[in-house]
Structures are given as C-alpha cells and as structure tokens.
Design a protein around this motif. Structure first.
Motif, PDB file in Angstrom:
ATOM      1  N   UNK A   1       5.562   2.623  10.224  1.00 26.23           N
ATOM      2  CA  UNK A   1       6.673   1.742  10.550  1.00 26.23           C
ATOM      3  C   UNK A   1       7.856   2.516  11.114  1.00 26.23           C
ATOM      4  N   UNK A   2       8.554   1.892  12.063  1.00 29.33           N
ATOM      5  CA  UNK A   2       9.831   2.436  12.514  1.00 29.33           C
ATOM      6  C   UNK A   2      10.990   1.820  11.741  1.00 29.33           C
ATOM      7  N   UNK A   3      10.766   0.576  11.269  1.00 32.05           N
ATOM      8  CA  UNK A   3      11.824  -0.138  10.544  1.00 32.05           C
ATOM      9  C   UNK A   3      11.185  -1.298   9.799  1.00 32.05           C
ATOM     10  N   UNK A   4      11.789  -1.682   8.683  1.00 28.60           N
ATOM     11  CA  UNK A   4      11.351  -2.867   7.971  1.00 28.60           C
ATOM     12  C   UNK A   4      10.519  -2.577   6.749  1.00 28.60           C
ATOM     13  N   UNK A   5      10.013  -3.660   6.153  1.00 27.63           N
ATOM     14  CA  UNK A   5       9.225  -3.552   4.932  1.00 27.63           C
ATOM     15  C   UNK A   5       7.971  -4.415   5.027  1.00 27.63           C
ATOM     16  N   UNK A   6       6.896  -3.931   4.419  1.00 23.01           N
ATOM     17  CA  UNK A   6       5.649  -4.683   4.301  1.00 23.01           C
ATOM     18  C   UNK A   6       5.311  -4.791   2.820  1.00 23.01           C
ATOM     19  N   UNK A   7       5.192  -6.016   2.326  1.00 27.69           N
ATOM     20  CA  UNK A   7       4.852  -6.255   0.923  1.00 27.69           C
ATOM     21  C   UNK A   7       3.473  -6.900   0.864  1.00 27.69           C
ATOM     22  N   UNK A   8       2.574  -6.299   0.100  1.00 32.72           N
ATOM     23  CA  UNK A   8       1.217  -6.817  -0.061  1.00 32.72           C
ATOM     24  C   UNK A   8       0.966  -7.036  -1.545  1.00 32.72           C
ATOM     25  N   UNK A   9       0.634  -8.266  -1.899  1.00 33.20           N
ATOM     26  CA  UNK A   9       0.387  -8.623  -3.304  1.00 33.20           C
ATOM     27  C   UNK A   9       1.568  -8.238  -4.184  1.00 33.20           C
ATOM     28  N   UNK A  10       2.784  -8.439  -3.659  1.00 29.92           N
ATOM     29  CA  UNK A  10       3.971  -8.171  -4.442  1.00 29.92           C
ATOM     30  C   UNK A  10       4.404  -6.721  -4.497  1.00 29.92           C
ATOM     31  N   UNK A  11       3.683  -5.823  -3.813  1.00 31.99           N
ATOM     32  CA  UNK A  11       4.026  -4.401  -3.829  1.00 31.99           C
ATOM     33  C   UNK A  11       4.551  -3.957  -2.470  1.00 31.99           C
ATOM     34  N   UNK A  12       5.579  -3.134  -2.473  1.00 32.35           N
ATOM     35  CA  UNK A  12       6.047  -2.529  -1.233  1.00 32.35           C
ATOM     36  C   UNK A  12       4.977  -1.549  -0.761  1.00 32.35           C
ATOM     37  N   UNK A  13       4.433  -1.796   0.442  1.00 34.11           N
ATOM     38  CA  UNK A  13       3.298  -1.008   0.923  1.00 34.11           C
ATOM     39  C   UNK A  13       3.691   0.074   1.919  1.00 34.11           C
ATOM     40  N   UNK A  14       4.973   0.175   2.244  1.00 34.49           N
ATOM     41  CA  UNK A  14       5.405   1.126   3.286  1.00 34.49           C
ATOM     42  C   UNK A  14       4.866   2.532   3.084  1.00 34.49           C
ATOM     43  N   UNK A  15       4.838   2.976   1.837  1.00 32.74           N
ATOM     44  CA  UNK A  15       4.491   4.372   1.578  1.00 32.74           C
ATOM     45  C   UNK A  15       3.108   4.520   0.934  1.00 32.74           C
ATOM     46  N   UNK A  16       2.340   3.435   0.948  1.00 32.46           N
ATOM     47  CA  UNK A  16       0.986   3.494   0.407  1.00 32.46           C
ATOM     48  C   UNK A  16       0.001   3.908   1.491  1.00 32.46           C
ATOM     49  N   UNK A  17      -0.984   4.710   1.115  1.00 36.87           N
ATOM     50  CA  UNK A  17      -2.041   5.077   2.050  1.00 36.87           C
ATOM     51  C   UNK A  17      -2.909   3.847   2.327  1.00 36.87           C
ATOM     52  N   UNK A  18      -3.649   3.853   3.439  1.00 35.00           N
ATOM     53  CA  UNK A  18      -4.507   2.696   3.741  1.00 35.00           C
ATOM     54  C   UNK A  18      -5.426   2.301   2.590  1.00 35.00           C
ATOM     55  N   UNK A  19      -6.009   3.285   1.915  1.00 36.87           N
ATOM     56  CA  UNK A  19      -6.950   2.995   0.825  1.00 36.87           C
ATOM     57  C   UNK A  19      -6.262   2.373  -0.385  1.00 36.87           C
ATOM     58  N   UNK A  20      -4.941   2.496  -0.453  1.00 35.27           N
ATOM     59  CA  UNK A  20      -4.197   1.986  -1.603  1.00 35.27           C
ATOM     60  C   UNK A  20      -3.606   0.604  -1.359  1.00 35.27           C
ATOM     61  N   UNK A  21      -3.799   0.049  -0.180  1.00 35.41           N
ATOM     62  CA  UNK A  21      -3.132  -1.204   0.187  1.00 35.41           C
ATOM     63  C   UNK A  21      -3.934  -2.452  -0.149  1.00 35.41           C
ATOM     64  N   UNK A  22      -5.149  -2.305  -0.602  1.00 35.14           N
ATOM     65  CA  UNK A  22      -5.999  -3.437  -0.955  1.00 35.14           C
ATOM     66  C   UNK A  22      -6.233  -4.356   0.237  1.00 35.14           C
ATOM     67  N   UNK A  23      -6.524  -3.729   1.383  1.00 31.02           N
ATOM     68  CA  UNK A  23      -6.868  -4.475   2.588  1.00 31.02           C
ATOM     69  C   UNK A  23      -8.207  -3.965   3.113  1.00 31.02           C
ATOM     70  N   UNK A  24      -8.899  -4.807   3.844  1.00 29.67           N
ATOM     71  CA  UNK A  24     -10.151  -4.410   4.489  1.00 29.67           C
ATOM     72  C   UNK A  24     -10.091  -4.845   5.942  1.00 29.67           C
TER      73      UNK A  24
END
Length: 352
Positions: free
Chosen positions: A52-75
């Motif tokens: 990201x250059x700016x902003x926030x991404x929340x996945x399942x109630x968690x801030x995902x900005x600093x989570x690795x892909x494997x930690x984001x619970x996405x497929x």
C-alpha cells in the motif's frame, strides 16, 4: 472486510486513488472496469502481493496492512490456473494444506469434499495436461476452497476459456458461491460476468471508483456518462444539449419530464427504451434506419434523425425493420436520464 482510503502510487503515477469500500460477509463483489483501471492492483493489495501507498485494509476485523499474504486468510484464483504440471489433481488441490502441515487424513477429506463439490472426483488421479480448460479452472478453485479462507480473490479466472465454457463456468461459480458462502472479490473487464454474478459491482476508471451498486442500480441509474456507456450493450444513447423553458434543446427538442436545472446537459436513454413508431407520427422524431443488426432474439437498429443525431434502438429480433426505412422515434420522458456538464448524473425533481 473494509478498505479505507486505499491508494497506490508508482512515483508520480497514481494507480489507485483513495478507494473506500465495505464488503459484507459472504458478499460477491465484482471489480469491473477497462484495462488499466486499477482493479487487479486493488486485488493484489488485498492479497498482500503489493504494498500500500496509503490507507488501511481490514480483513475479518484485523488490520491487514502489515500481515504477510499467508497470514491474511485469503485465497487467490489466477487467470492462468497456476497448476503444478508434475502433480495430480489431488496433489494440486491438497498442496496448500500439505505445506501448512495439516495431517494427511484431513487433507484427503478436504480434497475429496472439494472435488465432489466441483465434480472432479473422476479426475483426481489425472495430471493438468490431461484436463480441459474448464477442468483446470475447477482444480484451481478447488485448491482455494480446501483452505476455507475468509475471502476468495479471483483475478479474471474465466478469461482463458472459450465463450460457451465461460457461460457454463459463470453458472458454476454462482452455484459454488451459494454453497460455500464465502466473501468473494472478483476482477473482470466483462460486464456480463459482473452483471450476472455479483451482488454488487465496483466500477472503476483510471484508479477511481465511479460507482458502487447492485447490477440493477448501476444499469438503471448510472452515476455518470462513463458508467452509462460502459455498462449496457449497446450502450446508452447520449445527446448533448441544454435545458431551457422545460425543454431539452439539442439535435432535437423534446419536453423534459420534470424540472431540471437550466444549463448544459447530456440526455441519455437506453436502446431498449427507444420506441419505434410509424413515419409521420406527430409526436415522434423523424429518422432513417441505417443499419439493422440481428443478434438472436434482439435486433439493433442504428438510425439517424433528420437533424443528424445517431440513435440506437434494441427491438424484438422478429422485427421487420429494414435498412433505408423511414420511421419516427419516441423517447418516453420517464425513461430519460440527465447528466450535467461534468458528466455526473443529475437528480430530478419529479414534482417540479
């Protein structure tokens, strides 16, 4: 899931400009737009494949900005399937779980369940090069399903399939979404895919969200002239002119259905709402049919009015309309849309 002012810049180039979006659990969202509009970039940001250059991404109630892909619970399901050619269907589908250290019996059970859901039971011991394109796409979907993620991310997964198979796979994906019930973000440039599959559409252009709404809302009440022409085939007819004295004045003059602010406007009407009546009708606009395109149950009539305006109408395919025929057109007031000088939809005071 929630996106708050999500932006992406490459140097001085803005690819995404402060995107805000809230996605309900289990919702099917289509990111729709022309090539280069930023929809795939947005998907990669959600997946954690880009920064990201700016902003926030929340996945399942968690801030995902600093989570690795494997930690984001996405497929993620890609356009090119990304299957391992030396692995069988069963091995391809179970690979994510195997790499996560899941017990073999659990992997087997989950793969069998996904294979049954996707009608792949008979192909489990075959290799990718022994499968059809549709079967390979099902394997890619199965590999995502076994992970039971919070969000499915799909990047134009049907674009490599032929037209008939795309229609079949659209229906399969809708059925699958209803069965699995997971939140899905689906990238496509195909308006038919978006209109037939999604609960809501996010229509983008130049990195900016133009409109968010249900397929019906976007089709019936486009937010601007870009949306009006991008969604719909044939696109909405647009005519530039101005409002004055409760009349639209342009390449033709017609009364407006309600009080619209005077000034420069663009009048719009969908082709299926243009009415064809006999030549000489006093309430109609005189026109000549230039081209008749017969497309299965429909026929598209391309016409030119006496003042030189080009109008497209969609009529029944059994119509006997012929090229060179003189007709009259009616534009029902209740079917008209108005856009201001900047191209944005104007609200209409229907009681005015």
């Amino acid at each position: 899931m929630e996106l708050i002012e999500v932006a992406k810049h490459y140097g001085k180039v803005t690819v995404l400009d402060r995107v805000d979006l809230t996605v309900a659990p289990g919702e099917f969202i289509a990111l729709l737009g022309p090539s280069g509009c930023g929809k795939s970039t947005l998907l990669k940001l959600i997946a954690g494949l880009d920064e990201l250059s700016h902003g926030e991404i929340h996945i399942a109630g968690r801030l995902a900005n600093y989570l690795k892909p494997a930690e984001r619970d996405v497929a993620m399901v890609f356009q090119n399937y990304a299957l391992y050619p030396h692995m069988t269907v069963r091995e391809n589908m179970g690979f994510p779980l195997k790499m996560s250290g899941i017990a073999r019996d659990i992997v087997t059970a989950k793969v069998d369940e996904a294979a049954s859901l996707l009608q792949l039971n008979a192909q489990l011991d075959r290799f990718p090069d022994e499968l059809s394109g549709g079967q390979r796409q099902r394997v890619a979907l199965g590999r995502a399903i076994v992970r039971e993620p919070y969000v499915f991310l799909m990047d134009e997964p049907l674009s490599n399939l032929d037209a008939l198979l795309r229609v079949e796979m659209r229906a399969e994906l809708v059925r699958l979404h209803k069965r699995v019930g997971r939140t899905t973000i689906y990238v496509t440039h195909d308006q038919v895919e978006a209109m037939t599959m999604a609960n809501r559409i996010v229509l983008m252009k130049g990195g900016v969200v133009q409109q968010v709404g249900t397929p019906a809302e976007i089709y019936a009440t486009p937010a601007n002239t870009f949306v009006a022409t991008f969604v719909g085939s044939p696109p909405m007819n647009l005519f530039k002119g101005h409002i004055g004295g409760a009349q639209f004045h342009g390449s033709f003059d017609i009364p407006v259905p309600a009080r619209v602010t005077s000034g420069d406007v663009t009048l719009g009407i969908r082709p299926e709402h243009v009415e064809i009546v006999e030549a000489g009708d006093k309430e109609g606009l005189a026109a000549t049919i230039d081209v008749v395109e017969r497309v299965g149950p429909d026929a598209y009539l391309r016409m030119t009015t006496q003042a030189g305006a080009t109008v497209t109408a969609r009529v029944d395919g059994a119509s006997r309309a012929r090229e060179g025929e003189r007709v009259a057109l009616r534009l029902p007031p209740a079917r008209l849309s108005f856009f201001d000088a900047a191209g944005n939809r104007m609200s209409i005071d229907k009681e005015g």
